[in-house]
Enzyme design. Structure first.
Site, short mmCIF file in Angstrom:
data_model
loop_
_atom_site.label_atom_id
_atom_site.label_comp_id
_atom_site.label_asym_id
_atom_site.label_seq_id
_atom_site.Cartn_x
_atom_site.Cartn_y
_atom_site.Cartn_z
N ILE A 61 -100.31 34.32 64.13
CA ILE A 61 -98.97 34.45 64.14
C ILE A 61 -98.35 33.13 64.39
CG2 ILE A 61 -98.87 36.69 65.00
CD1 ILE A 61 -98.21 35.54 67.76
N THR A 130 -94.02 42.28 79.93
CA THR A 130 -94.53 42.34 81.11
C THR A 130 -93.74 42.49 82.08
OG1 THR A 130 -95.94 41.41 82.34
CG2 THR A 130 -94.96 40.05 80.84
N ASP A 131 -93.75 43.03 83.15
CA ASP A 131 -93.02 43.14 84.51
C ASP A 131 -92.86 41.83 85.00
OD1 ASP A 131 -95.51 43.08 85.39
OD2 ASP A 131 -95.35 44.78 86.87
N GLU A 132 -94.12 40.79 84.69
CA GLU A 132 -94.22 39.53 85.35
C GLU A 132 -92.93 38.79 85.09
OE1 GLU A 132 -98.28 38.09 85.45
OE2 GLU A 132 -99.08 39.92 85.22
N TYR A 155 -97.79 31.85 82.28
CA TYR A 155 -97.72 33.21 81.50
C TYR A 155 -96.44 33.89 81.39
CZ TYR A 155 -98.57 37.88 80.36
OH TYR A 155 -98.52 39.23 79.95
N LYS A 159 -93.70 34.39 78.41
CA LYS A 159 -93.33 35.85 77.98
C LYS A 159 -91.96 36.21 78.16
CE LYS A 159 -95.61 39.02 76.83
NZ LYS A 159 -96.22 39.32 75.72
N PRO A 210 -114.72 37.45 93.84
CA PRO A 210 -113.71 36.49 94.15
C PRO A 210 -112.27 37.26 94.37
CG PRO A 210 -114.24 36.28 91.82
CD PRO A 210 -114.98 37.38 92.19
N VAL A 211 -112.02 37.28 95.86
CA VAL A 211 -110.59 37.85 96.09
C VAL A 211 -109.73 36.70 96.35
CG1 VAL A 211 -109.42 39.11 97.56
CG2 VAL A 211 -111.47 40.05 96.55
N ASN A 254 -104.62 44.09 96.67
CA ASN A 254 -105.93 44.04 95.73
C ASN A 254 -107.26 44.16 96.73
OD1 ASN A 254 -104.53 42.83 93.75
ND2 ASN A 254 -104.62 40.76 94.66
N GLY A 288 -99.04 29.42 93.17
CA GLY A 288 -97.87 30.28 92.99
C GLY A 288 -98.10 31.55 92.75
P1 NAD Z 1 -105.46 40.50 75.41
O1 NAD Z 1 -105.45 39.26 75.73
O2 NAD Z 1 -106.66 41.70 75.63
O3 NAD Z 1 -105.36 40.64 73.79
C1 NAD Z 1 -104.55 39.62 73.17
C2 NAD Z 1 -104.75 39.74 71.50
O4 NAD Z 1 -103.76 39.06 70.71
C3 NAD Z 1 -106.16 39.63 71.49
O5 NAD Z 1 -106.59 40.57 70.45
C4 NAD Z 1 -106.01 38.19 70.61
O6 NAD Z 1 -107.07 37.97 69.37
C5 NAD Z 1 -104.67 38.39 69.87
N1 NAD Z 1 -104.13 37.05 69.71
C6 NAD Z 1 -103.82 36.24 70.65
N2 NAD Z 1 -103.38 34.99 70.02
C7 NAD Z 1 -103.11 35.25 68.63
C8 NAD Z 1 -102.37 34.71 67.44
N3 NAD Z 1 -102.09 33.24 67.40
N4 NAD Z 1 -102.39 35.38 66.45
C9 NAD Z 1 -102.94 36.74 66.25
N5 NAD Z 1 -103.26 37.35 67.22
C10 NAD Z 1 -103.65 36.61 68.53
O7 NAD Z 1 -104.11 41.24 75.97
P2 NAD Z 1 -103.60 42.80 76.46
O8 NAD Z 1 -104.00 42.71 77.88
O9 NAD Z 1 -103.92 43.83 75.57
O10 NAD Z 1 -102.10 42.27 76.30
C11 NAD Z 1 -101.41 42.63 74.97
C12 NAD Z 1 -99.93 42.39 75.31
O11 NAD Z 1 -99.51 43.34 76.21
C13 NAD Z 1 -99.69 41.07 75.58
O12 NAD Z 1 -98.46 40.62 74.97
C14 NAD Z 1 -99.40 41.13 77.06
O13 NAD Z 1 -98.60 40.18 77.36
C15 NAD Z 1 -98.60 42.41 77.42
N6 NAD Z 1 -98.97 43.17 78.62
C16 NAD Z 1 -100.31 43.34 79.24
C17 NAD Z 1 -100.44 43.71 80.46
C18 NAD Z 1 -101.78 43.87 81.01
O14 NAD Z 1 -101.86 44.41 82.07
N7 NAD Z 1 -102.92 43.50 80.36
C19 NAD Z 1 -99.37 44.53 80.95
C20 NAD Z 1 -98.15 44.36 80.37
C21 NAD Z 1 -97.92 43.58 79.28
P1 TYD Z 2 -104.94 39.76 87.16
O1 TYD Z 2 -105.79 40.94 86.73
O2 TYD Z 2 -105.46 38.56 86.69
O3 TYD Z 2 -103.52 40.21 86.60
P2 TYD Z 2 -102.19 39.67 86.83
O4 TYD Z 2 -102.35 38.33 87.68
O5 TYD Z 2 -101.42 39.34 85.47
O6 TYD Z 2 -101.53 40.58 87.74
O7 TYD Z 2 -105.02 39.80 88.73
C1 TYD Z 2 -104.44 40.97 89.37
C2 TYD Z 2 -104.33 40.47 90.75
O8 TYD Z 2 -105.90 40.30 91.27
C3 TYD Z 2 -103.72 39.24 90.99
O9 TYD Z 2 -102.74 39.46 92.39
C4 TYD Z 2 -104.76 38.11 91.11
C5 TYD Z 2 -105.95 38.79 91.78
N1 TYD Z 2 -107.26 38.36 91.50
C6 TYD Z 2 -108.22 38.21 92.55
O10 TYD Z 2 -108.04 38.35 93.50
N2 TYD Z 2 -109.32 37.72 91.82
C7 TYD Z 2 -109.68 37.55 90.63
O11 TYD Z 2 -111.02 37.07 90.20
C8 TYD Z 2 -108.62 37.74 89.50
C9 TYD Z 2 -109.08 37.66 88.11
C10 TYD Z 2 -107.53 38.17 89.99
#
Ligand code: NAD
Ligand code: TYD
Length: 349
Positions: A61, A130-132, A155, A159, A210-211, A254, A288
């Site tokens: 993209i 994302t809610d983040e 991140y 977003k 790792p927590v 966690n 953070g």
């Molecule tokens: P993921 O990292 O598993 O997948 C991301 C995908 O995007 C991969 O297939 C990667 O190859 C593709 N990608 C990355 N850079 C690209 C580029 N330059 N061009 C084309 N493709 C590219 O992520 P996910 O966890 O499936 O998250 C998907 C979306 O949902 C993201 O936008 C993320 O911010 C959002 N989201 C994720 C969560 C979560 O809990 N994982 C929660 C809320 C929102």
């Molecule tokens: P993560 O799955 O990375 O999602 P996000 O940071 O986007 O919420 O992490 C979820 C929670 O778990 C977050 O509070 C960070 C914590 N965490 C650990 O304690 N140990 C780990 O190795 C990872 C990856 C996350």
């Protein structure tokens, strides 16, 4: 709708979205555009890759000319944009990569969609956020759609930046946009750098769990297929220009979640109780580290009739079963480029 472009469809959530759309809407044509970074894996879609209404296109993209050609060749009715860099810990190491993919990549897509769609309001540009972006909560309260954006990690900042551009294209150019902001997802095909799959992976390998900090941080977990169902509903019924929160109403500290996962793993692996828990290792906190996320998704429930269907114990069991039955998938995604990162992350803990 006839022709849908899904970006990031080879990733965790994207693959569940693609599978749902391909299966439920045989009359649609679903194109999956993905760069296949370390997080994208076509094995995630093996079961549907030969369906006549599905096709895969490898592409980035960030390549705006490639996107422009694509939108000139094909008349997409909707874009569901999931492609992103998605891991907070990686964003701390390389913020610029997140700004590029998440902000500039989204802007490129907005740009070419605006050019190609020429004011047609029947189209949909659906951005998955994302809610983040709302930042961090204290012990009380929930994020609603009107909560101010207050991102804290590179991140979430990237977003939030992309959300602002989506909103700007709606207000400035009338592009028919949709945004949804979901809480933490879990389920099959989740890359083992995120909390739940990392813990499952490490238990299988007998490695430390790792927590971060004291494990007091709270996340609201939603089963990935419930997220895919919400995306389906919002795509078809959401009102252009609007934002919808999606959440599981399922908050876990966690440390409590990791302990529950340890119990499930011990039972599934036929290990004595406490075997996995002994692997828990408290490590230096994430810089953070957002304390708590919790989503108020009542608007989506009230206006569009969605609600989560998979309760946490069931979803977690299903997830563990999937990883136990797909150890080859774990081996594949943890080899190669990811291997180096994984080793590096562990060398200083
Ligand atoms: P993921 O990292 O598993 O997948 C991301 C995908 O995007 C991969 O297939 C990667 O190859 C593709 N990608 C990355 N850079 C690209 C580029 N330059 N061009 C084309 N493709 C590219 O992520 P996910 O966890 O499936 O998250 C998907 C979306 O949902 C993201 O936008 C993320 O911010 C959002 N989201 C994720 C969560 C979560 O809990 N994982 C929660 C809320 C929102
Ligand atoms: P993560 O799955 O990375 O999602 P996000 O940071 O986007 O919420 O992490 C979820 C929670 O778990 C977050 O509070 C960070 C914590 N965490 C650990 O304690 N140990 C780990 O190795 C990872 C990856 C996350």
């Amino acid at each position: 709708m006839k022709k849908l472009l899904v970006t990031g469809g080879a990733g965790f959530i994207g693959s569940h979205v693609v599978r749902r759309l391909v299966t439920r809407y045989p009359e649609y044509s679903i194109v999956n555009l993905d760069k296949l970074t370390y997080a994208g894996n076509l094995e995630n879609l093996r079961d549907i890759e030969n369906r006549p209404n599905y096709s895969f296109l490898r592409g980035d993209i960030l390549e705006v000319n490639f996107l422009r050609d694509l939108f000139q060749r094909e008349d997409y009715d909707a874009v569901i944009h999931l492609a992103a860099e998605s891991h907070v810990d990686r964003s701390l190491e390389n913020p610029s990569e997140f700004a590029l993919t998440n902000v500039v990549g989204t802007l490129n897509l907005l740009h070419v969609a605006k050019e190609a769609w020429k004011g047609n309001t029947d189209k949909r540009f659906y951005h998955i956020s994302t809610d983040e972006v709302y930042g961090s909560l204290g012990a009380e309260g929930y994020f609603s759609e009107s909560s101010p954006m207050d991102p804290r990690s590179p991140y979430s900042a990237s977003k939030a930046g992309s959300d602002h551009f989506v909103s700007a294209f709606y207000h400035s150019f009338g592009l028919p946009t949709l945004i949804s902001r979901c809480s933490n997802n879990y389920g099959p095909n989740h890359f083992p750098e995120k909390l739940i799959p990392l813990m499952i992976h490490n238990i299988l390998k007998g490695r430390p769990l790792p927590v971060y900090g004291k494990g007091e941080n709270v996340r609201d977990w939603l089963y990935v297929e419930d997220h895919a169902a919400a995306i389906d509903v919002i795509l078809h019924k959401g009102k252009p220009g609007e934002v919808y929160n999606i959440g599981g109403n399922n908050e876990w500290k966690n440390i409590d979640l990791v302990k529950l996962l340890c119990q499930i793993m011990d039972r599934k692996l036929g290990q004595p109780g406490g075997a996995s828990e002994r692997l828990i290792t408290f490590v230096k906190d994430r810089p953070g580290h957002d304390l708590r996320y919790a989503i108020d998704s009542s608007r989506l429930q009230r206006e569009l009739g969605w609600s989560p269907t998979v309760d946490f114990p069931t979803g977690l069991e299903k997830t563990v079963d999937w990883y136990l039955q797909n150890k080859e998938w774990l081996d594949h995604v943890t080899s190669g480029a990811y291997r180096d990162y994984y080793d590096r992350m562990y060398s200083h803990r």
